[in-house]
Design an enzyme around this catalytic site. Structure first.
Site, short mmCIF file in Angstrom:
data_model
loop_
_atom_site.label_atom_id
_atom_site.label_comp_id
_atom_site.label_asym_id
_atom_site.label_seq_id
_atom_site.Cartn_x
_atom_site.Cartn_y
_atom_site.Cartn_z
N ASP A 50 5.99 -9.09 3.91
CA ASP A 50 4.91 -8.27 4.45
C ASP A 50 4.23 -9.02 5.61
OD1 ASP A 50 2.76 -6.40 4.61
OD2 ASP A 50 1.59 -7.60 3.18
N ASP A 108 0.60 -8.20 7.22
CA ASP A 108 -0.86 -8.40 7.10
C ASP A 108 -1.21 -9.12 5.80
OD1 ASP A 108 -1.33 -6.94 9.48
OD2 ASP A 108 -1.16 -5.08 8.36
MG LIG Z 1 -0.39 -7.08 3.31
#
Ligand SMILES: [Mg+2]
Length: 179
Positions: A6, A8
């Site tokens: 991922d 962020d």
């Molecule tokens: Mg995230």
């Protein structure tokens, strides 16, 4: 191994980016210290109309492009590649956050180099992407029960209540991924 990562809160320090803008724009409003929030959605931390104000920041052109790198993340991803693993960066871009996709494309290009843009997957349906593991800070990834990857939690203050998943940070990723 195919490792999905991922963006962020995992390789990009979205808290740092957000809190800097928030404090500048709303100097009198409460703001959490980085690394202390209890809510996954950062706007929920401040209550009342703060969620909308937070969203307005996310909607601004360039916000995601200026997210600082999470310490040691780039080194870890490069070492995964060197060790022969496939790495894809799987990140969502909300349909009401118009510049997130183009900003994230730019962010990968600026921080990792053009060839890493080929490793970028932008989707809010992470369960359709195939992989062995997904490293994600979100406590529960939507439709994870339909995915073929194992969700490994990227450790953060707002996901410590999750006890039934492996947990990793960039200081111990090798031990967690390859016990
Ligand atoms: Mg995230």
């Amino acid at each position: 191994m195919r490792i999905l990562v991922d963006l962020d809160g995992v390789i990009g320090d979205i808290d740092k980016a957000f809190i800097e803008v928030w404090k500048e724009r709303y100097p009198d409003a409460p703001a959490p210290e980085p690394g202390t929030r209890k809510e996954f959605y950062i706007g929920h931390e401040f209550g009342d109309d703060a969620g909308e104000k937070a969203y307005d920041i996310f909607r601004e052109k360039g916000f995601f492009r200026h997210t600082p790198l999470m310490p040691d993340a780039k080194d870890a991803l490069q070492k995964m590649i060197t060790a022969g693993h496939e790495v894809y960066i799987v990140t969502s871009a909300g349909n009401d956050i118009p510049y997130a996709a183009s900003d994230k494309y730019q962010w990968i290009d600026n921080n990792f180099g053009r060839e890493w843009v080929d490793r970028l997957v932008i989707t809010r349906s992470k369960h359709v992407v195939s992989g062995d593991v997904l490293i994600d800070d979100k406590p529960e990834v939507k439709n994870h029960d339909k995915a073929n990857w194992e969700h490994i939690i990227f450790d953060a203050s707002y996901n410590r209540h999750i006890k039934n998943k492996r947990r990793l940070g960039w200081s111990n990723w090798k031990e967690v991924l390859f016990p």
